[in-house]
Design an enzyme around this catalytic site. Sequence first.
Site, mmCIF file in Angstrom:
data_model
loop_
_atom_site.group_PDB
_atom_site.id
_atom_site.type_symbol
_atom_site.label_atom_id
_atom_site.label_comp_id
_atom_site.label_asym_id
_atom_site.label_seq_id
_atom_site.Cartn_x
_atom_site.Cartn_y
_atom_site.Cartn_z
ATOM 1 N N GLY A 20 4.245 -6.020 -1.402
ATOM 2 C CA GLY A 20 4.515 -5.915 -2.779
ATOM 3 C C GLY A 20 5.579 -5.120 -3.235
ATOM 4 O O GLY A 20 6.647 -5.131 -3.986
ATOM 5 N N ARG A 24 7.415 0.245 0.422
ATOM 6 C CA ARG A 24 6.476 -0.146 1.596
ATOM 7 C C ARG A 24 7.400 -0.905 2.631
ATOM 8 O O ARG A 24 7.131 -0.731 3.776
ATOM 9 C CB ARG A 24 5.331 -0.880 1.107
ATOM 10 C CG ARG A 24 4.321 -0.336 0.469
ATOM 11 C CD ARG A 24 3.276 0.499 1.381
ATOM 12 N NE ARG A 24 2.548 1.333 0.836
ATOM 13 C CZ ARG A 24 1.364 0.998 0.532
ATOM 14 N NH1 ARG A 24 0.702 0.001 0.561
ATOM 15 N NH2 ARG A 24 0.499 2.066 0.204
ATOM 16 N N ARG A 43 18.148 -5.393 -7.750
ATOM 17 C CA ARG A 43 17.034 -4.845 -8.529
ATOM 18 C C ARG A 43 16.159 -3.850 -7.756
ATOM 19 O O ARG A 43 14.892 -3.787 -8.150
ATOM 20 C CB ARG A 43 16.197 -6.177 -8.893
ATOM 21 C CG ARG A 43 16.999 -6.862 -9.747
ATOM 22 C CD ARG A 43 16.169 -8.341 -10.423
ATOM 23 N NE ARG A 43 16.810 -8.849 -11.360
ATOM 24 C CZ ARG A 43 16.509 -9.074 -12.325
ATOM 25 N NH1 ARG A 43 15.499 -8.610 -12.819
ATOM 26 N NH2 ARG A 43 17.513 -10.023 -13.164
ATOM 27 N N ARG A 87 2.204 -12.040 3.664
ATOM 28 C CA ARG A 87 2.278 -11.157 2.676
ATOM 29 C C ARG A 87 1.411 -10.098 3.316
ATOM 30 O O ARG A 87 0.302 -10.161 3.830
ATOM 31 C CB ARG A 87 1.485 -11.541 1.685
ATOM 32 C CG ARG A 87 0.833 -10.647 0.829
ATOM 33 C CD ARG A 87 0.561 -11.115 -0.786
ATOM 34 N NE ARG A 87 -0.508 -10.235 -1.533
ATOM 35 C CZ ARG A 87 -0.129 -8.931 -2.004
ATOM 36 N NH1 ARG A 87 1.088 -8.440 -1.687
ATOM 37 N NH2 ARG A 87 -1.258 -8.210 -2.412
ATOM 38 N N SER A 90 -2.481 -4.821 -0.846
ATOM 39 C CA SER A 90 -3.667 -4.448 -1.021
ATOM 40 C C SER A 90 -4.615 -5.452 -1.823
ATOM 41 O O SER A 90 -3.893 -6.449 -2.528
ATOM 42 C CB SER A 90 -3.559 -3.051 -1.686
ATOM 43 O OG SER A 90 -3.015 -3.015 -2.681
ATOM 44 N N ASP A 204 -9.332 -0.845 -3.276
ATOM 45 C CA ASP A 204 -10.246 -0.326 -4.169
ATOM 46 C C ASP A 204 -11.446 -1.528 -4.255
ATOM 47 O O ASP A 204 -11.324 -2.556 -3.843
ATOM 48 C CB ASP A 204 -9.667 -0.142 -5.615
ATOM 49 C CG ASP A 204 -8.930 -1.506 -6.108
ATOM 50 O OD1 ASP A 204 -7.895 -1.585 -5.661
ATOM 51 O OD2 ASP A 204 -9.500 -2.244 -6.588
ATOM 52 N N ARG A 217 -3.791 5.482 2.385
ATOM 53 C CA ARG A 217 -3.162 4.176 1.935
ATOM 54 C C ARG A 217 -2.225 3.825 2.960
ATOM 55 O O ARG A 217 -2.158 2.608 3.933
ATOM 56 C CB ARG A 217 -2.545 3.873 0.523
ATOM 57 C CG ARG A 217 -3.560 3.970 -0.256
ATOM 58 C CD ARG A 217 -2.946 3.476 -1.522
ATOM 59 N NE ARG A 217 -4.055 3.339 -2.776
ATOM 60 C CZ ARG A 217 -3.780 2.550 -3.703
ATOM 61 N NH1 ARG A 217 -3.174 1.839 -3.872
ATOM 62 N NH2 ARG A 217 -5.063 2.690 -4.576
HETATM 63 N N1 HPA Z 1 -6.758 -6.636 -8.977
HETATM 64 C C1 HPA Z 1 -5.714 -7.137 -8.828
HETATM 65 N N2 HPA Z 1 -4.909 -6.734 -7.779
HETATM 66 C C2 HPA Z 1 -5.250 -5.824 -6.923
HETATM 67 C C3 HPA Z 1 -6.459 -5.188 -7.237
HETATM 68 C C4 HPA Z 1 -7.239 -5.421 -8.367
HETATM 69 O O1 HPA Z 1 -8.418 -4.743 -8.486
HETATM 70 N N3 HPA Z 1 -6.275 -4.184 -6.208
HETATM 71 C C5 HPA Z 1 -5.492 -4.262 -5.447
HETATM 72 N N4 HPA Z 1 -4.727 -5.254 -5.873
#
Ligand code: HPA
Length: 234
Positions: A20, A24, A43, A87, A90, A204, A217
């Site tokens: 994303g 990265r 961009r 892809r 995270s 997370d 990370r």
């Molecule tokens: N929500 C949506 N996208 C994410 C999250 C999340 O909690 N954590 C990492 N990408």
Amino acid sequence: MTIHIGAAKGDIAETVLMPGDPYRAKWAAETFLENPKLINEVRGMLGYTGTWNGHQVTIQGSGMGMPSLSIYANELIRDYGAKTLIRIGSCGGMQDKVKVRDVILAMTASTVNSPSSGIFRELNYAPCADWGLLQAAAQAAAKHGAATHIGGIYSSDVFYDERPDLNEQMVRHGILGVEMEAAELYTLAARYGCRALAVLTVSDHLGTGEALPSDQRERSFGEMVEIALEAAFS
Ligand code: HPA
């Protein structure tokens, strides 16, 4: 050159890794590819092409969310001939057994809405990963000794979610984690006869509130890049 990608026609490989975050993409290209060459900075959505074990690979940022990913994946597939799109990103963990730092290989990606939803009307289309890539990634993840979960994820339209009831149903139905891009990637890959997979690390956890510190990370991200590359060329 397309509306959103400045690369010349032959500058993009058939295999594209899509984080994303454009920075990265830069880090992964400089860390894992030989002779990485910047092929896009329109961009600020950085893209690089180089080689890995003699194979041509492009690492192109997708931006956050399905509308952004959709623009890049459409142009990569339709204008540049990309065939394998992975892809790397995270996600938030949703099950108790899914821990921060674990790897999730997304077999399916449920969604409430995606840029492709309009064409399906009343149909609940089921976006799914390419089986060969999924199988190869599972083997690569096992080789790395990564704690890995394989199953369904949820591609949400929002990061700041106002529907706790919906998350409850996801958890109840075994959804492993939530991110914001895979469902559209899988749908586009299916539409154009390409291979797609999402390799995700849990950054997370929605249940516990735990979050991976930013210094950790990078290490998890590196492992994902290696799993994706090994899967693409297995
Ligand atoms: N929500 C949506 N996208 C994410 C999250 C999340 O909690 N954590 C990492 N990408």
